[in-house]
Write an enzyme that holds these catalytic residues in place. Structure first.
Site, PDB file in Angstrom:
ATOM      1  CG  ASP A 161      -3.738  -3.100   2.601  1.00 44.52           C
ATOM      2  OD1 ASP A 161      -3.666  -3.730   1.756  1.00 44.52           O
ATOM      3  OD2 ASP A 161      -3.165  -3.054   3.477  1.00 44.52           O
TER       4      ASP A 161
ATOM      5  CB  SER B 137      -1.013   0.119   1.080  1.00 44.83           C
ATOM      6  OG  SER B 137      -0.382   0.103   2.342  1.00 44.83           O
ATOM      7  CG  HIS B 138       2.143   3.286   2.323  1.00 44.08           C
ATOM      8  ND1 HIS B 138       1.076   2.501   2.858  1.00 44.08           N
ATOM      9  CD2 HIS B 138       1.677   4.501   2.636  1.00 44.08           C
ATOM     10  CE1 HIS B 138       0.265   3.180   3.235  1.00 44.08           C
ATOM     11  NE2 HIS B 138       0.560   4.503   3.216  1.00 44.08           N
TER      12      HIS B 138
HETATM   13  P1  NDP Z   1      -1.053  -3.554   9.477  1.00 48.19           P
HETATM   14  O1  NDP Z   1      -2.155  -3.768  10.075  1.00 48.19           O
HETATM   15  O2  NDP Z   1      -0.484  -4.281   8.498  1.00 48.19           O
HETATM   16  O3  NDP Z   1       0.032  -3.496  10.670  1.00 48.19           O
HETATM   17  C1  NDP Z   1       1.117  -3.029  10.598  1.00 48.19           C
HETATM   18  C2  NDP Z   1       2.162  -3.566  11.908  1.00 48.19           C
HETATM   19  O4  NDP Z   1       1.741  -4.562  12.659  1.00 48.19           O
HETATM   20  C3  NDP Z   1       3.394  -3.394  11.340  1.00 48.19           C
HETATM   21  O5  NDP Z   1       4.577  -3.067  12.302  1.00 48.19           O
HETATM   22  C4  NDP Z   1       3.397  -5.280  11.200  1.00 48.19           C
HETATM   23  O6  NDP Z   1       4.601  -5.796  10.861  1.00 48.19           O
HETATM   24  C5  NDP Z   1       2.730  -5.627  12.461  1.00 48.19           C
HETATM   25  N1  NDP Z   1       2.191  -6.823  12.462  1.00 48.19           N
HETATM   26  C6  NDP Z   1       1.075  -7.249  11.711  1.00 48.19           C
HETATM   27  N2  NDP Z   1       0.807  -8.483  12.128  1.00 48.19           N
HETATM   28  C7  NDP Z   1       1.550  -8.944  13.101  1.00 48.19           C
HETATM   29  C8  NDP Z   1       1.437  -9.896  13.886  1.00 48.19           C
HETATM   30  N3  NDP Z   1       0.827 -11.133  13.588  1.00 48.19           N
HETATM   31  N4  NDP Z   1       2.409  -9.882  14.878  1.00 48.19           N
HETATM   32  C9  NDP Z   1       2.989  -8.992  15.174  1.00 48.19           C
HETATM   33  N5  NDP Z   1       3.202  -7.868  14.273  1.00 48.19           N
HETATM   34  C10 NDP Z   1       2.397  -7.830  13.385  1.00 48.19           C
HETATM   35  O7  NDP Z   1      -0.766  -1.956   8.682  1.00 48.19           O
HETATM   36  P2  NDP Z   1      -1.845  -0.780   8.311  1.00 48.19           P
HETATM   37  O8  NDP Z   1      -2.640  -1.082   7.095  1.00 48.19           O
HETATM   38  O9  NDP Z   1      -2.245  -0.580   9.620  1.00 48.19           O
HETATM   39  O10 NDP Z   1      -0.604   0.413   7.941  1.00 48.19           O
HETATM   40  C11 NDP Z   1       0.204   0.092   6.854  1.00 48.19           C
HETATM   41  C12 NDP Z   1       1.198   1.106   6.514  1.00 48.19           C
HETATM   42  O11 NDP Z   1       0.446   2.123   6.115  1.00 48.19           O
HETATM   43  C13 NDP Z   1       1.927   1.564   7.708  1.00 48.19           C
HETATM   44  O12 NDP Z   1       3.170   1.572   7.397  1.00 48.19           O
HETATM   45  C14 NDP Z   1       1.674   3.146   7.670  1.00 48.19           C
HETATM   46  O13 NDP Z   1       2.602   3.861   8.439  1.00 48.19           O
HETATM   47  C15 NDP Z   1       1.052   3.458   6.632  1.00 48.19           C
HETATM   48  N6  NDP Z   1      -0.091   4.558   6.690  1.00 48.19           N
HETATM   49  C16 NDP Z   1       0.509   5.867   6.235  1.00 48.19           C
HETATM   50  C17 NDP Z   1      -0.490   6.701   6.371  1.00 48.19           C
HETATM   51  C18 NDP Z   1      -0.038   8.315   6.079  1.00 48.19           C
HETATM   52  O14 NDP Z   1      -0.785   9.102   6.281  1.00 48.19           O
HETATM   53  N7  NDP Z   1       1.212   8.606   5.920  1.00 48.19           N
HETATM   54  C19 NDP Z   1      -1.793   6.738   6.863  1.00 48.19           C
HETATM   55  C20 NDP Z   1      -2.111   5.377   7.103  1.00 48.19           C
HETATM   56  C21 NDP Z   1      -1.268   4.254   6.925  1.00 48.19           C
HETATM   57  P3  NDP Z   1       5.046  -6.413   9.761  1.00 48.19           P
HETATM   58  O15 NDP Z   1       5.376  -5.232   8.709  1.00 48.19           O
HETATM   59  O16 NDP Z   1       6.377  -7.119   9.862  1.00 48.19           O
HETATM   60  O17 NDP Z   1       4.057  -7.395   9.157  1.00 48.19           O
HETATM   61  O1  PYC Z   2      -2.915   4.253   3.216  1.00 51.21           O
HETATM   62  O2  PYC Z   2      -4.431   5.395   4.813  1.00 51.21           O
HETATM   63  C1  PYC Z   2      -3.370   5.427   3.869  1.00 51.21           C
HETATM   64  C2  PYC Z   2      -2.783   6.598   3.514  1.00 51.21           C
HETATM   65  C3  PYC Z   2      -3.129   7.807   3.759  1.00 51.21           C
HETATM   66  C4  PYC Z   2      -1.992   8.491   3.325  1.00 51.21           C
HETATM   67  C5  PYC Z   2      -1.044   8.030   3.029  1.00 51.21           C
HETATM   68  N1  PYC Z   2      -1.627   6.634   3.185  1.00 51.21           N
END
Ligand code: NDP
Ligand code: PYC
Length: 337
Positions: free
Chosen positions: A187, A46-47
């Site tokens: 995602d 997703s990123h």
């Molecule tokens: P996830 O729900 O996939 O969770 C991510 C975190 O949880 C990771 O550190 C992951 O490690 C860990 N994790 C997942 N499964 C397990 C497990 N079974 N046991 C232990 N740890 C676990 O990610 P999100 O969808 O919440 O977010 C994804 C990305 O999106 C992030 O990097 C976030 O910064 C980015 N994002 C950015 C935004 C922005 O505005 N800039 C906005 C929203 C999200 P691992 O990676 O090793 O699986």
């Molecule tokens: O995946 O939620 C997201 C997101 C928002 C801004 C950047 N990534």
């Protein structure tokens, strides 16, 4: 699904070429390409490359600056602000984090506010970079108001990620980085592109009913993770990385967008802690207790956050990355003929 194998160098070059051919300054493009390549390398789809679609749409909508120079100001001995002047956040982080590291080493704790930045990236590259300097770190940022508060059905919060890194001498750091929504919006968008449904619990439709349709989810409201707990953390991110630093909340970022569908524009807050200062002669014991904690987690078959990512990184460094052929074609089509 057809996939194409690309080297990490090819991903980086593609990202630079897509961005510069759409008017972005070379140093900004390099900084963005570095995080996009890292995202694809660690299989954070997703990123990774997908984000180039959003970056170019944002550039073409004319809201963001492709070349503004980050401006550093020292708000106090411990607090530095980097005004991105409406460019993407990555160059501001690269320049400001040097000051953040120096301040944290001198004072034990320091903070950096990046303001007026367009922000799309995962936060783990930033907290990992700080852990590589021997610091523990927290980062957080709002986005656009896409997420309903627990108990409601109308969007208020952003997907508001929180990331944390803990340096482990001689080992990869302990890092987590997750949205305070049930899942990142990127995602849901990838599910929509792939024609897949989403699990119940990620979102509600415009009428507030639970949905498995990604398009209905994007028009309705996403849900927080962990109910009221994720909801409270999402509010904290709005307050600390929005109101506290004098920048936009996700509601305001959405208004600022004026329907352009551009990357959210707001601020980011980072806090760095120096274990040498806090440890004050007991650093070795602190490190030993941390390792005992990690051993107790993995010792029972659970995994540490980032383990999947670090394994993906090792694979990609050997084999390159595998990208959907359709996504690659869509990204390559962004380079003007
Ligand atoms: P996830 O729900 O996939 O969770 C991510 C975190 O949880 C990771 O550190 C992951 O490690 C860990 N994790 C997942 N499964 C397990 C497990 N079974 N046991 C232990 N740890 C676990 O990610 P999100 O969808 O919440 O977010 C994804 C990305 O999106 C992030 O990097 C976030 O910064 C980015 N994002 C950015 C935004 C922005 O505005 N800039 C906005 C929203 C999200 P691992 O990676 O090793 O699986
Ligand atoms: O995946 O939620 C997201 C997101 C928002 C801004 C950047 N990534």
């Amino acid at each position: 699904m057809d996939v194409v194998n690309l080297s990490l160098e090819a991903v980086h070059e593609l990202a630079v070429s897509v961005l510069t051919s759409n008017g972005m300054a070379h140093d900004h493009a390099e900084a963005i390409a570095t995080v996009i390549t890292a995202g694809q390398r660690d299989e954070c789809h997703s990123h990774g490359i997908y984000r180039l679609l959003v970056c170019v749409n944002s550039l073409r909508k004319g809201k963001l600056s492709g070349g503004a120079r980050p401006e550093i100001s020292h708000l106090s001995p411990a607090v530095v602000r980097v005004n991105a002047h409406f460019a993407y956040s990555q160059l501001a982080f690269a320049q400001g984090s040097k000051v953040l590291v120096e301040n944290a080493r001198r004072l034990g704790i320091a903070a950096m506010a990046i303001t007026n930045c367009f922000h799309f990236s995962a936060l783990w590259p930033e907290v990992e970079a700080l852990a590589a300097e021997g610091l523990a770190a927290i980062a957080m940022t709002p986005s656009h108001s896409w997420v309903a508060p627990a108990g409601g059905t109308k969007p208020v919060f952003g997907t508001n990620p929180i990331a944390f890194a803990w340096p482990r001498p001689g080992k990869l750091p302990f890092v987590f980085d997750f949205a305070t929504s049930a899942i990142a919006r990127g995602d849901i968008e990838l599910h929509r592109r792939a024609g897949k449904s989403i699990p119940l619990g990620w979102a509600v439709d415009e009428a507030g009913a639970p949905t498995t349709d990604p398009s209905a989810a994007m028009h309705g409201a996403m849900l927080t993770f962990g109910g009221h707990k994720g909801s409270a953390l999402a509010a904290m991110v709005e307050l600390l990385a929005g109101s506290l630093i004098g920048d936009l909340t996700s509601i305001e970022s959405q208004k600022f967008d004026e329907g352009a569908g551009a990357t959210p524009c707001h601020g980011e807050l980072l806090i760095a802690f120096d274990p040498e200062v806090f440890g004050a002669g007991r650093r070795a014991e602190g490190d030993a207790y941390a390792e005992e904690l990690f051993a107790a987690i993995v010792g029972q078959g659970a995994r540490l956050p980032s383990q999947r990512r670090f394994e993906a990184r090792a694979r990609s460094e050997t084999n390159g990355v595998f990208v959907s052929a359709q996504l690659l074609a869509d990204v390559e089509a962004l380079i003007p003929a």
